[in-house]
Write an enzyme that holds these catalytic residues in place. Sequence first.
Site, mmCIF file in Angstrom:
data_model
loop_
_atom_site.group_PDB
_atom_site.id
_atom_site.type_symbol
_atom_site.label_atom_id
_atom_site.label_comp_id
_atom_site.label_asym_id
_atom_site.label_seq_id
_atom_site.Cartn_x
_atom_site.Cartn_y
_atom_site.Cartn_z
ATOM 1 N N LYS A 78 2.889 -90.305 17.250
ATOM 2 C CA LYS A 78 3.315 -91.937 16.877
ATOM 3 C C LYS A 78 3.176 -92.536 16.046
ATOM 4 C CE LYS A 78 0.151 -95.753 19.339
ATOM 5 N NZ LYS A 78 -1.749 -95.762 20.198
ATOM 6 N N SER A 153 -0.708 -98.584 24.754
ATOM 7 C CA SER A 153 0.851 -98.195 23.366
ATOM 8 C C SER A 153 1.261 -97.486 22.732
ATOM 9 C CB SER A 153 -0.550 -99.411 22.661
ATOM 10 O OG SER A 153 -0.992 -97.841 21.715
ATOM 11 N N SER A 177 -4.870 -96.726 25.216
ATOM 12 C CA SER A 177 -3.330 -96.710 24.969
ATOM 13 C C SER A 177 -2.779 -95.309 24.981
ATOM 14 C CB SER A 177 -3.339 -97.724 23.515
ATOM 15 O OG SER A 177 -2.821 -98.191 23.613
#
Lengths: 484, 95
Positions: A78, A153, A177
């Site tokens: 990420k 997210s 997330s």
Amino acid sequence: MKLNELTISELRRFLDNREIKPQEVVDDIYKRVDGVEDNVRSFITITKKEAYEMAADAEQAILENKGSLLTGIPVAVKDNMCTKDILTTCASKILHNFKPPYESTVTTRLKEQGYILTGKTNLDEFAMGSSTENSGFHITRNPWDLDCVPGGSSGGSAAAVAADECVAALGSDTGGSIRQPAAFCGVVGLKPTYGRVSRYGLVAFASSLDQIGPITKNVSDAAIMLNVIAGHDPLDSTSAPINVPDFAQALGQEIKGLKIGIPKEYFIEGIDREVEDFVRLAIKKLESLGAIPIEVSLPHTGYAVATYYILATSEASSNLARYDGVKYGLRANGKDLLDMYMQTRSEGFGAEVKRRIMLGTYALSSGYYDAYYKKGQQVRTLIKQDFDNVFNDVDVIVTPTSPTPAFRVGEKAADPLQMYLSDIFTISVNLAGIPAISIPCGFTKDNLPMGLQIMGRHFDEESIFKTAYAYEQSTEWHLRRPSL
Amino acid sequence: MKITKEEVEHIARLSKLYLSEKEAEMFGEQLNKIIGYVEHLNSIDTSNTEPTSHVIPLNNVMRNDSPVLSLPAKEALRNAPDPTKKFYRVPKIIE
């Protein structure tokens, strides 16, 4: 055989037996990326050059019989975790050109185990969001239905794993997330106990809630990934100086007699019919494997979203004060220093980030501190006590990961509160600091995946792995792949 | 409780953000909706509840008092928008 579709353990065997080479795995990964990335858009930065260099190192290590857990395994990261000299943007215009001069502890540990970096994945700007629509650069789409969001997210990481654009990925989880996008994309996502994994080099959103964890194709890969990233780190004073067990040992253990709590507050009006049906079937399945379901109550569940949006935004408003155009990232011109700060922040942050900074600033501002921030911290105590009480009687707690399957792109984008409420089942876990996993537990009639959430006691990821693995091995949901 | 337009502007200033007329209106409306939702926490009696800032016990962490290398200035300045020699250059503060 397409190598990008295999799991870590399958690849490990082929690589160690020298039936395949790391370069061949990377070839298949980028063939797939080239084929699907125009539609899915999981990545902000694709690190092809670095990947082939790391593959050459991996090949050398294997030839010298020095292979370790992730030697030759392509992993996506990420884009809020610092990778030295590789763009790390947090999906924000304010960090559009930031190349960290240091490496995060998690990626250092992946490196020590020989991983190959596939690329840096998309997210909601600074991990603030539940759909990856808040990215400052582009949206990511759900590989199961391109009209739907991948969740967020960590939507880029979950979509990349689901689309076989990588073998495993890292995400971060502040209010769901990792778990919610894993549920939306039909993959496995684990948020470890707060303090289990070092946050050094993770760009801070809400420091008392943030935790890094793996997103993988099955439960045993999640255990391998946690084995690599877990453990105390002198560079993060909130990382726990606690022994790390071999999580793979928990896989395959019997769950006969295991007590699973079913909190009634998670089966409420508003939960999607199909989600409820499949989660109830999953509980039946666990029961048939010998587990004992017990109805329990977490009475403060309904207050978790409100508590979270006070505490997380307060911490964010403080953490994001550092983006002022002085030391790194975007700088806008200003007539004096203050004007430069304000121009930079106004131009660099997106709407959701501005909204949260202002909400947090309001909650912390003089006159409102006791009414909001302190109140939030007190309710956090009550939410944590709910879990302490229930874990006196049960070993794990089982719930849906999200009240609905993936929603459509644009459906909730205009209403921040509706978007916040989609995290209703994942947020309490962060407030209490406990670990939880999401694993696939069925598909809707529209062929969208759904997730089963399993929560455990502080530092008891082993009970979660044991339960998740037992369920997974008696079902075939995790073997389905989207037809992209 | 209602957040007024003046308060929205005040919060924006504290947050070091400029808002256009349109943004101020939109954020004002949204903040009111969110704050309105958050108000339901007031229905819980917390008069005897300690606040939790961290879920695991935290202790001060000390390291040995021995020198270690830190990031070289050149490296630290590599991402700077306007570096000069060993410094970050910013707009003039004092006339």
